[in-house]
Design an enzyme around this catalytic site. Structure first.
Site, short mmCIF file in Angstrom:
data_model
loop_
_atom_site.label_atom_id
_atom_site.label_comp_id
_atom_site.label_asym_id
_atom_site.label_seq_id
_atom_site.Cartn_x
_atom_site.Cartn_y
_atom_site.Cartn_z
N HIS A 35 -7.44 2.48 2.21
CA HIS A 35 -7.05 3.13 3.47
C HIS A 35 -6.29 4.41 3.11
CE1 HIS A 35 -3.12 1.48 2.57
NE2 HIS A 35 -3.61 0.25 2.59
N HIS A 38 -3.69 4.33 0.27
CA HIS A 38 -4.24 4.43 -1.09
C HIS A 38 -4.69 5.87 -1.37
CE1 HIS A 38 -5.40 0.07 -0.16
NE2 HIS A 38 -4.63 -0.05 -1.21
N GLN A 62 -1.76 -12.89 -8.86
CA GLN A 62 -0.62 -12.56 -8.00
C GLN A 62 -0.67 -13.25 -6.64
OE1 GLN A 62 -1.69 -8.26 -8.20
NE2 GLN A 62 -1.05 -8.19 -6.08
N GLN A 150 5.56 3.34 -1.97
CA GLN A 150 6.86 2.82 -1.53
C GLN A 150 6.69 1.66 -0.55
OE1 GLN A 150 9.87 3.36 -2.53
NE2 GLN A 150 10.97 2.31 -0.88
N ASP A 152 5.19 -1.03 -1.06
CA ASP A 152 5.52 -2.23 -1.84
C ASP A 152 6.72 -1.89 -2.73
OD1 ASP A 152 3.04 -4.10 -1.28
OD2 ASP A 152 2.31 -2.07 -1.50
N SER A 188 -4.04 -3.14 3.69
CA SER A 188 -5.36 -3.79 3.76
C SER A 188 -5.27 -5.04 4.62
CB SER A 188 -5.83 -4.16 2.36
OG SER A 188 -5.77 -3.03 1.52
P1 AMP Z 1 -2.79 -2.66 -2.95
O1 AMP Z 1 -4.25 -2.31 -2.93
O2 AMP Z 1 -2.30 -3.25 -1.68
O3 AMP Z 1 -2.40 -3.44 -4.19
O4 AMP Z 1 -2.03 -1.27 -3.07
C1 AMP Z 1 -2.29 -0.36 -4.11
C2 AMP Z 1 -1.22 0.71 -4.11
O5 AMP Z 1 -1.27 1.41 -2.87
C3 AMP Z 1 0.18 0.15 -4.25
O6 AMP Z 1 0.93 0.98 -5.13
C4 AMP Z 1 0.70 0.19 -2.85
O7 AMP Z 1 2.10 0.29 -2.75
C5 AMP Z 1 0.03 1.46 -2.33
N1 AMP Z 1 0.01 1.43 -0.85
C6 AMP Z 1 -0.45 0.43 -0.06
N2 AMP Z 1 -0.25 0.74 1.24
C7 AMP Z 1 0.35 1.94 1.28
C8 AMP Z 1 0.83 2.79 2.32
N3 AMP Z 1 0.73 2.45 3.61
N4 AMP Z 1 1.39 3.97 1.98
C9 AMP Z 1 1.50 4.33 0.67
N5 AMP Z 1 1.08 3.58 -0.36
C10 AMP Z 1 0.51 2.40 -0.07
#
Ligand code: AMP
Length: 283
Positions: A35, A38, A62, A150, A152, A188
Site C-alpha cells: 500500500h 510501503h 513472527q 514508524q 511499527d 495490509s
Molecule cells: P509489513 O509489510 O507490514 O511488514 O511492513 C513493511 C514495512 O512497511 C515496515 O517497515 C512497516 O513499518 C512499513 N509500513 C507499514 N505500514 C506503513 C504506513 N502506514 N506508513 C509507513 N510505513 C509503513
C-alpha cells in the site's frame, strides 16, 4: 526493468556484481500486500540509493499459531506492478523453505526490555521472529541503508537494537506513518475490517491527535492521557483495547510523567483484527 530473485545464490551473485561497480543499495523489507505506506519507503530508498531492493516474504516465525499467517493478504501480482512503478530494481521473493530450510533455526533474541513490552505482552514470540528474519535478510542483501516505517515503532526500535548489537553495517532509516484520509494508519490488515469496523477505526488516530493537543496544552500525567484515549475509544467504538501506553520513544520504557520525546502508542482489536498506531510528542 525489475528483476525478480527467488533464490539466495542468484541474488548474491547480482549484488556482488553491483558492489563491484560501487553501487549503493537501499533495502525495503515487507510482507507484501503493498500500500502507499510501503511505497513511501520504496520512494525514499529510490531517492537515496543507486539500487533499490524490495523483499516480500510473509514470515511465518513472527506469527503465533493462533494468528493470521494463513489468511494474511497475498497480492503478488499487484505488488509486482506497484514495485516496478515505484522504481524497485531487484525484488527478492524467497519461500519459507529457502529462508528456513528444514532444520531448527538459530534465533536472534533481542533485549526483553524492548520485546516484552507493548505489543510483546500479547505477542511474546513475535519480535524474535522479526529480529531473526531481518538479520537473515540483512546478511542476504547487505544493503547500505534499510527503510522501516514508524507505523511499527516498536519493531523499528527492536531492529535498530539488533543491528547495533550484532554490528550490521547498515544505516536504518525510519519513515513517517502514511494514513488514509480519515487518519487510519495504512496497513495490509485494514483489508480485514468490515464497513462498520473501518468507520470506527478512524477513532484511534483521532484520539491520539486529541491526546497530543492535551499534552501540548500542559497535561503531563501519562495516566490522564491514557484514560482520556481509553474513554474516547470505548465510548465511540466496539474496539477491544489491548494496550494504550506512554513510553520513552527510544527506550520504550513506560513513563509516568511526560517529558522529552514521548511515544503514545496503542493496539486495539476490532473483531479479530488487531490494529496499532502511535504518535511521537516532544514535550
Ligand atoms: P509489513 O509489510 O507490514 O511488514 O511492513 C513493511 C514495512 O512497511 C515496515 O517497515 C512497516 O513499518 C512499513 N509500513 C507499514 N505500514 C506503513 C504506513 N502506514 N506508513 C509507513 N510505513 C509503513
Amino acid at each position: 526493468m525489475m528483476l525478480v530473485f527467488k533464490t539466495i545464490p542468484s541474488l548474491h551473485k547480482k549484488i556482488k556484481s553491483l558492489k563491484l561497480k560501487n553501487k549503493t543499495i537501499g533495502f525495503v523489507p515487507t510482507m507484501g500486500a503493498l500500500h502507499e505506506g510501503h511505497l513511501s519507503l520504496i520512494k525514499k530508498a529510490r531517492q537515496q540509493n543507486d539500487i533499490v531492493i524490495l523483499s516480500i516474504f510473509v514470515n511465518p516465525t513472527q506469527f503465533a499459531p493462533h494468528e493470521d499467517f494463513e489468511k494474511y493478504p497475498r497480492t503478488l501480482k499487484e505488488d509486482k506492478l506497484l514495485a516496478e512503478m515505484c522504481g524497485v530494481d531487484l525484488l527478492f521473493l524467497p519461500d519459507t523453505k529457502i529462508m528456513y530450510g528444514s532444520s531448527p533455526l538459530t534465533e536472534v533474541i533481542v533485549d526483553p526490555a524492548l520485546t516484552r513490552t507493548l505489543c510483546g505482552k500479547s505477542r511474546p514470540t513475535h519480535f524474535t521472529g522479526v529480529a531473526t528474519v531481518v538479520a537473515k535478510l540483512l546478511n542476504i542483501v547487505t544493503p547500505d541503508k534499510m527503510y522501516l516505517g514508524q507505523k511499527d515503532a516498536q519493531q523499528a526500535v527492536v531492529i535498530k537494537k539488533m543491528a547495533n548489537d550484532l554490528n550490521f553495517d547498515v544505516k536504518i532509516i525510519t519513515c513517517p506513518i502514511l494514513r488514509e484520509k480519515d487518519g487510519l494508519a495504512m496497513s495490509s490488515r485494514n483489508a480485514y475490517l468490515n464497513a462498520k469496523q473501518r468507520r470506527e477505526s478512524s477513532l484511534l488516530y483521532q484520539s491520539l491527535k486529541k491526546a497530543r493537543q492535551k499534552i501540548k496544552t500542559g497535561e503531563k500525567k501519562s495516566k490522564k492521557i491514557i484514560d482520556f484515549i481509553r474513554e474516547n475509544i470505548l465510548n465511540h467504538t466496539h474496539g477491544k483495547i489491548d494496550y494504550i501506553a506512554c513510553v520513552d520513544a527510544d527506550t520504550l520504557k513506560e513513563v509516568k510523567v511526560l517529558r522529552g520525546k514521548v511515544m503514545v502508542a496503542l493496539a486495539v482489536k476490532f473483531g479479530a483484527t488487531r490494529l496499532i498506531d502511535n504518535i511521537i510528542v516532544n514535550t
